[in-house]
Design a protein around this motif. Structure first.
Motif, PDB file in Angstrom:
ATOM      1  N   LEU A 121       8.693 -18.774  61.330  1.00 22.10           N
ATOM      2  CA  LEU A 121       7.629 -19.174  60.402  1.00 22.10           C
ATOM      3  C   LEU A 121       7.338 -18.051  59.399  1.00 22.10           C
ATOM      4  O   LEU A 121       7.306 -18.286  58.190  1.00 22.10           O
ATOM      5  N   GLN A 122       7.145 -16.828  59.888  1.00 18.98           N
ATOM      6  CA  GLN A 122       6.914 -15.722  58.950  1.00 18.98           C
ATOM      7  C   GLN A 122       8.153 -15.485  58.091  1.00 18.98           C
ATOM      8  O   GLN A 122       8.043 -15.151  56.919  1.00 18.98           O
ATOM      9  N   THR A 123       9.312 -15.685  58.689  1.00 18.45           N
ATOM     10  CA  THR A 123      10.552 -15.510  57.931  1.00 18.45           C
ATOM     11  C   THR A 123      10.593 -16.511  56.768  1.00 18.45           C
ATOM     12  O   THR A 123      10.938 -16.153  55.632  1.00 18.45           O
ATOM     13  N   ALA A 124      10.208 -17.769  57.043  1.00 15.76           N
ATOM     14  CA  ALA A 124      10.156 -18.795  55.991  1.00 15.76           C
ATOM     15  C   ALA A 124       9.162 -18.385  54.900  1.00 15.76           C
ATOM     16  O   ALA A 124       9.450 -18.484  53.700  1.00 15.76           O
ATOM     17  N   LYS A 125       8.004 -17.912  55.321  1.00 14.53           N
ATOM     18  CA  LYS A 125       6.973 -17.506  54.347  1.00 14.53           C
ATOM     19  C   LYS A 125       7.461 -16.355  53.473  1.00 14.53           C
ATOM     20  O   LYS A 125       7.282 -16.373  52.258  1.00 14.53           O
ATOM     21  N   LEU A 183      10.564 -15.340  52.838  1.00 19.38           N
ATOM     22  CA  LEU A 183      11.669 -15.715  51.951  1.00 19.38           C
ATOM     23  C   LEU A 183      11.153 -16.560  50.791  1.00 19.38           C
ATOM     24  O   LEU A 183      11.524 -16.351  49.634  1.00 19.38           O
ATOM     25  N   HIS A 184      10.265 -17.520  51.103  1.00 21.29           N
ATOM     26  CA  HIS A 184       9.677 -18.385  50.075  1.00 21.29           C
ATOM     27  C   HIS A 184       8.960 -17.528  49.037  1.00 21.29           C
ATOM     28  O   HIS A 184       9.088 -17.746  47.829  1.00 21.29           O
ATOM     29  N   ALA A 185       8.226 -16.524  49.517  1.00 21.73           N
ATOM     30  CA  ALA A 185       7.448 -15.667  48.611  1.00 21.73           C
ATOM     31  C   ALA A 185       8.353 -14.895  47.663  1.00 21.73           C
ATOM     32  O   ALA A 185       7.952 -14.552  46.554  1.00 21.73           O
ATOM     33  N   GLN A 186       9.577 -14.611  48.104  1.00 20.57           N
ATOM     34  CA  GLN A 186      10.447 -13.889  47.164  1.00 20.57           C
ATOM     35  C   GLN A 186      11.430 -14.812  46.439  1.00 20.57           C
ATOM     36  O   GLN A 186      12.410 -14.361  45.865  1.00 20.57           O
ATOM     37  N   GLY A 187      11.138 -16.104  46.481  1.00 15.43           N
ATOM     38  CA  GLY A 187      11.867 -17.047  45.635  1.00 15.43           C
ATOM     39  C   GLY A 187      13.161 -17.586  46.210  1.00 15.43           C
ATOM     40  O   GLY A 187      13.944 -18.211  45.501  1.00 15.43           O
ATOM     41  N   VAL A 188      13.399 -17.357  47.492  1.00 12.97           N
ATOM     42  CA  VAL A 188      14.601 -17.893  48.124  1.00 12.97           C
ATOM     43  C   VAL A 188      14.344 -19.361  48.501  1.00 12.97           C
ATOM     44  O   VAL A 188      13.264 -19.703  48.968  1.00 12.97           O
ATOM     45  N   LYS A 189      15.351 -20.215  48.285  1.00 13.63           N
ATOM     46  CA  LYS A 189      15.226 -21.612  48.711  1.00 13.63           C
ATOM     47  C   LYS A 189      15.311 -21.660  50.236  1.00 13.63           C
ATOM     48  O   LYS A 189      16.294 -21.194  50.820  1.00 13.63           O
ATOM     49  N   VAL A 190      14.271 -22.216  50.854  1.00 11.65           N
ATOM     50  CA  VAL A 190      14.179 -22.200  52.311  1.00 11.65           C
ATOM     51  C   VAL A 190      14.460 -23.593  52.880  1.00 11.65           C
ATOM     52  O   VAL A 190      13.820 -24.570  52.472  1.00 11.65           O
ATOM     53  N   GLN A 191      15.424 -23.658  53.787  1.00 16.82           N
ATOM     54  CA  GLN A 191      15.735 -24.923  54.463  1.00 16.82           C
ATOM     55  C   GLN A 191      15.601 -24.670  55.959  1.00 16.82           C
ATOM     56  O   GLN A 191      16.328 -23.856  56.509  1.00 16.82           O
ATOM     57  N   VAL A 192      14.664 -25.377  56.557  1.00 20.33           N
ATOM     58  CA  VAL A 192      14.333 -25.094  57.953  1.00 20.33           C
ATOM     59  C   VAL A 192      14.938 -26.170  58.861  1.00 20.33           C
ATOM     60  O   VAL A 192      14.815 -27.365  58.580  1.00 20.33           O
ATOM     61  N   ARG A 220      13.150 -30.279  72.299  1.00 21.64           N
ATOM     62  CA  ARG A 220      13.592 -31.078  73.434  1.00 21.64           C
ATOM     63  C   ARG A 220      13.289 -32.560  73.171  1.00 21.64           C
ATOM     64  O   ARG A 220      14.107 -33.429  73.372  1.00 21.64           O
ATOM     65  N   ASP A 221      12.044 -32.789  72.702  1.00 16.37           N
ATOM     66  CA  ASP A 221      11.585 -34.177  72.522  1.00 16.37           C
ATOM     67  C   ASP A 221      10.660 -34.253  71.307  1.00 16.37           C
ATOM     68  O   ASP A 221      10.702 -33.387  70.449  1.00 16.37           O
ATOM     69  N   SER A 222       9.811 -35.265  71.287  1.00 12.17           N
ATOM     70  CA  SER A 222       8.983 -35.494  70.098  1.00 12.17           C
ATOM     71  C   SER A 222       7.786 -34.543  69.989  1.00 12.17           C
ATOM     72  O   SER A 222       6.968 -34.682  69.088  1.00 12.17           O
ATOM     73  N   ASP A 223       7.687 -33.590  70.863  1.00 10.79           N
ATOM     74  CA  ASP A 223       6.626 -32.581  70.771  1.00 10.79           C
ATOM     75  C   ASP A 223       7.058 -31.521  69.752  1.00 10.79           C
ATOM     76  O   ASP A 223       7.674 -30.521  70.101  1.00 10.79           O
ATOM     77  N   LEU A 224       6.754 -31.788  68.479  1.00 13.36           N
ATOM     78  CA  LEU A 224       7.300 -30.958  67.390  1.00 13.36           C
ATOM     79  C   LEU A 224       6.330 -29.837  67.023  1.00 13.36           C
ATOM     80  O   LEU A 224       5.793 -29.790  65.910  1.00 13.36           O
ATOM     81  N   PHE A 225       6.096 -28.927  67.959  1.00 12.17           N
ATOM     82  CA  PHE A 225       5.099 -27.884  67.693  1.00 12.17           C
ATOM     83  C   PHE A 225       5.512 -26.978  66.533  1.00 12.17           C
ATOM     84  O   PHE A 225       6.688 -26.665  66.368  1.00 12.17           O
ATOM     85  N   LEU A 226       4.531 -26.615  65.736  1.00 14.51           N
ATOM     86  CA  LEU A 226       4.661 -25.743  64.556  1.00 14.51           C
ATOM     87  C   LEU A 226       5.388 -26.387  63.367  1.00 14.51           C
ATOM     88  O   LEU A 226       5.370 -25.830  62.264  1.00 14.51           O
ATOM     89  N   LYS A 227       6.029 -27.555  63.570  1.00 13.82           N
ATOM     90  CA  LYS A 227       6.871 -28.118  62.492  1.00 13.82           C
ATOM     91  C   LYS A 227       6.112 -28.238  61.172  1.00 13.82           C
ATOM     92  O   LYS A 227       6.597 -27.801  60.133  1.00 13.82           O
ATOM     93  N   SER A 228       4.916 -28.813  61.232  1.00 16.58           N
ATOM     94  CA  SER A 228       4.180 -29.063  59.978  1.00 16.58           C
ATOM     95  C   SER A 228       3.821 -27.762  59.268  1.00 16.58           C
ATOM     96  O   SER A 228       3.662 -27.740  58.047  1.00 16.58           O
ATOM     97  N   GLU A 229       3.740 -26.673  60.022  1.00 12.42           N
ATOM     98  CA  GLU A 229       3.361 -25.398  59.397  1.00 12.42           C
ATOM     99  C   GLU A 229       4.483 -24.817  58.534  1.00 12.42           C
ATOM    100  O   GLU A 229       4.258 -23.936  57.711  1.00 12.42           O
ATOM    101  N   PHE A 230       5.695 -25.290  58.758  1.00 14.91           N
ATOM    102  CA  PHE A 230       6.819 -24.822  57.940  1.00 14.91           C
ATOM    103  C   PHE A 230       6.875 -25.534  56.585  1.00 14.91           C
ATOM    104  O   PHE A 230       7.483 -25.039  55.640  1.00 14.91           O
ATOM    105  N   GLU A 231       6.268 -26.742  56.520  1.00  8.72           N
ATOM    106  CA  GLU A 231       6.502 -27.624  55.371  1.00  8.72           C
ATOM    107  C   GLU A 231       6.098 -27.042  54.010  1.00  8.72           C
ATOM    108  O   GLU A 231       6.763 -27.320  53.016  1.00  8.72           O
ATOM    109  N   PRO A 232       5.048 -26.189  53.923  1.00  9.40           N
ATOM    110  CA  PRO A 232       4.735 -25.615  52.599  1.00  9.40           C
ATOM    111  C   PRO A 232       5.826 -24.702  52.035  1.00  9.40           C
ATOM    112  O   PRO A 232       5.812 -24.392  50.856  1.00  9.40           O
TER     113      PRO A 232
END
Lengths: 259, 303
Positions: A121-125, A127-136, A141-153
């Motif tokens: 997550l910090q890595t995404a932030k 890289l994004h801050a320095q203008g790199v295109k971020v693809q996460v 394991r299952d539909s418990d997608l913890f933290l996923k929405s926090e990457f979306e910005p």
């Protein structure tokens, strides 16, 4: 001089992320100023029967609020103790430790699997801050997608699930292939089978890959030689192809290490 | 009240009776971010062999209740790099003594390292005949009194520095081993090395360390170590460096009262990188509070 510190710091917030996974925000100016994406801290337990520090990756760095967010899974008595802490408690911490991800590339593929997701997550932030295109790409394991929405910005986010309930059924490599994700650098953290798959995928596609390893640690600073991994070149500490994950890593270029 | 903290171990004067247990502190470089090495009585290095050793497969450690098991397997850079890099680094700290821990797989290995060190500026040698984690050498020398005496003699023939023999607790009668080392000419003894232990990860149905067995250290073993230091102190006349689970000044004092002339701190460094300095301060405070003018007064005071 090293930027590492050891001190007792306040816990400013705690939160249950999902079943068995918790967030803890600790406040300290030195730690927040020095920390980089992909580094970790050692947390010490109050219970004297638990002697060894727990290495926990840094999930988010807030230099303005002077906080670090740590997200961890409860796997034993130490992490269980941490999970019961509340805002206002204090915890002894050493860090920041190890070397983080090298923030490079123009189109980055960030891959996290399971409890390897938080440091991405910090890595995404960053890289994004320095203008790199971020693809996460996140593997669950299952539909418990913890933290996923926090990457979306910070970029596009795709997922794989072992049970196929969401996204691509299978692993992160399956998801990358199914979605034709391409880039010039991979940064990844997760379980060893995933990292092995990523190393092979990166080689096949001639993409540079940085992967973050974990191992049982004692000192956390490179002295005890507990957490070594096999390296391609001779290490500068012992001259025997053993890199110290805590000190020389935890992030390595995939071709540097044998996994 | 000023307290004399200086101790004399086999003719070498330390500024205080505290050193670190071999293997827990590297050669000090990593800890120098947290600890002023000048303030420690002596730094005992990680074991060094004649050539680099890669050590054991991982996982190499596991935590246990009040302790830990390690099977690092004496990974070390070999004497050449050690002499070039680690000794000059440590020598910068003028107030601390340097104890080089020596390991080997054969008598010849030990001899080669000791001979190389003869011309080096180090203060003492500690001979590791008690590592439970390497198949050859190490403990093979430390579990038979005849072998202990023989290797001690070989070391003494070659060493230019005082020789400390490090004893294993994995024996029936440690006093017998101590006497054998003394008969071989040992200038001092250090004890105890780790106790052989095992941990099983019940979720993975596997051994917690790849080596299956490892050396148990930490406060869990302290009462065993205190008992052994006491037994050895009754049996020999050479100075003793006591260790095994020291976490605080009170623990260190306990070892001295049992008969140790100095103490080593090991596993506690992992729990608190500043622990050595805290122990030294705490020992001084204990003496001040109890009217002890010279820390040496405490040595073996409990009979």
């Amino acid at each position: 001089m090293s930027e590492k510190v050891i001190k007792v710091v306040p816990v400013v917030k705690t939160e249950k992320v999902t079943e068995g996974v918790f967030s803890m925000w600790i406040k300290d100016k030195d730690l927040a100023t020095a920390a980089k994406a992909g580094q970790f801290v050692s947390l010490y337990c109050n219970d004297g029967s638990q002697l060894l520090p727990r290495p926990i990756s840094i999930c988010e760095i807030d230099t303005k609020e002077e906080t670090l967010r740590l997200v961890y899974r409860v796997v034993g008595k130490g992490t269980e103790e941490f999970s019961k802490m509340k805002a206002g408690d204090e915890i002894r911490v050493m860090g920041p430790l190890g070397n983080g991800f090298t923030l490079e590339g123009t189109e980055a593929i960030l891959i996290g699997g399971g409890i390897g997701i938080p440091p991405m997550l910090q890595t995404a932030k960053s890289l994004h801050a320095q203008g790199v295109k971020v693809q996460v790409v996140l593997g669950y394991r299952d539909s418990d997608l913890f933290l996923k929405s926090e990457f979306e910005p910070y970029g596009s986010v795709i997922v794989s699930t072992e049970d196929g309930s969401v996204g691509t059924k299978g692993n992160v490599i399956d998801a990358i292939k199914a979605n034709n994700v391409s880039g010039d650098v991979i940064m990844a953290c997760g379980p060893m089978p995933m990292l092995r798959g990523i190393k092979a995928f990166a080689q096949e596609n001639s993409i540079k890959a940085q992967i973050s390893l974990e191992e049982k640690m004692a000192c956390g600073i490179g002295a005890c030689l507990a957490c070594v991994c096999k390296s391609k070149d001779k290490d500068h500490h012992t001259n025997v192809n053993n890199k110290r994950i805590c000190k020389d890593g935890p992030v390595f270029y995939a071709e540097e290490i044998e996994i | 009240m000023s307290v004399n903290m200086k101790v004399n171990i086999a003719g070498v004067e330390w500024n205080n009776p505290v050193t670190v247990a071999s293997g827990t502190f590297g050669s000090g470089a990593e800890y120098s971010d947290f600890v002023d090495l000048n303030k420690i009585g002596a730094v005992t290095t990680k074991g060094v062999a004649n050539v680099p050793w890669p050590g054991n497969p991982t996982p190499r450690i596991a935590e246990t209740y009040g302790g830990m098991i390690n099977a690092i397997g004496l990974q070390n850079p070999g004497i050449d790099l050690f002499v070039k890099r680690d000794i000059p680094f440590l020598r910068e700290y003028k107030d601390t003594k340097i104890i080089v821990n020596v390991c080997g797989k054969s008598t010849e290995d030990y001899c080669e390292v000791v001979e190389r060190l003869a011309s080096e500026d180090v203060d003492m040698l500690e001979i590791n005949i008690s590592c439970p984690n390497v198949k050859e050498g190490g403990i093979a020398f430390g579990q038979d009194p005849k072998a202990v005496e023989a290797i001690t003699k070989e070391m003494k023939k070659r060493a230019k520095q005082p020789v400390i023999m490090k004893l294993s607790p994995n024996v029936t009668n440690i006093a017998e081993m101590a006497k054998a080392a003394e008969a071989g000419g040992a200038d001092a003894l250090s004890l105890i090395n780790t106790l052989t232990g095992m941990k099983i990860d019940i979720h993975r149905r596997a051994f917690a360390v790849a080596n299956k067995t490892g050396g148990l250290s930490g406060p869990a073993i302290k009462p065993v170590a205190v008992r052994m230091v006491y037994q050895v102190a009754q049996a020999v006349n050479v100075p003793i460096i006591g260790m095994g689970g020291i976490m605080c000044a009170e623990d260190a004092i306990e070892f001295m009262m049992a008969g140790a002339n100095a103490v080593s701190i090991g596993t506690a460094n992992f729990h608190n990188p500043n622990v050595t300095l805290e122990v030294i301060e705490g020992m001084k405070k204990f003496c001040e509070k109890n009217g002890v003018k010279d820390i040496n007064e405490l040595v073996g005071c409990v009979k």
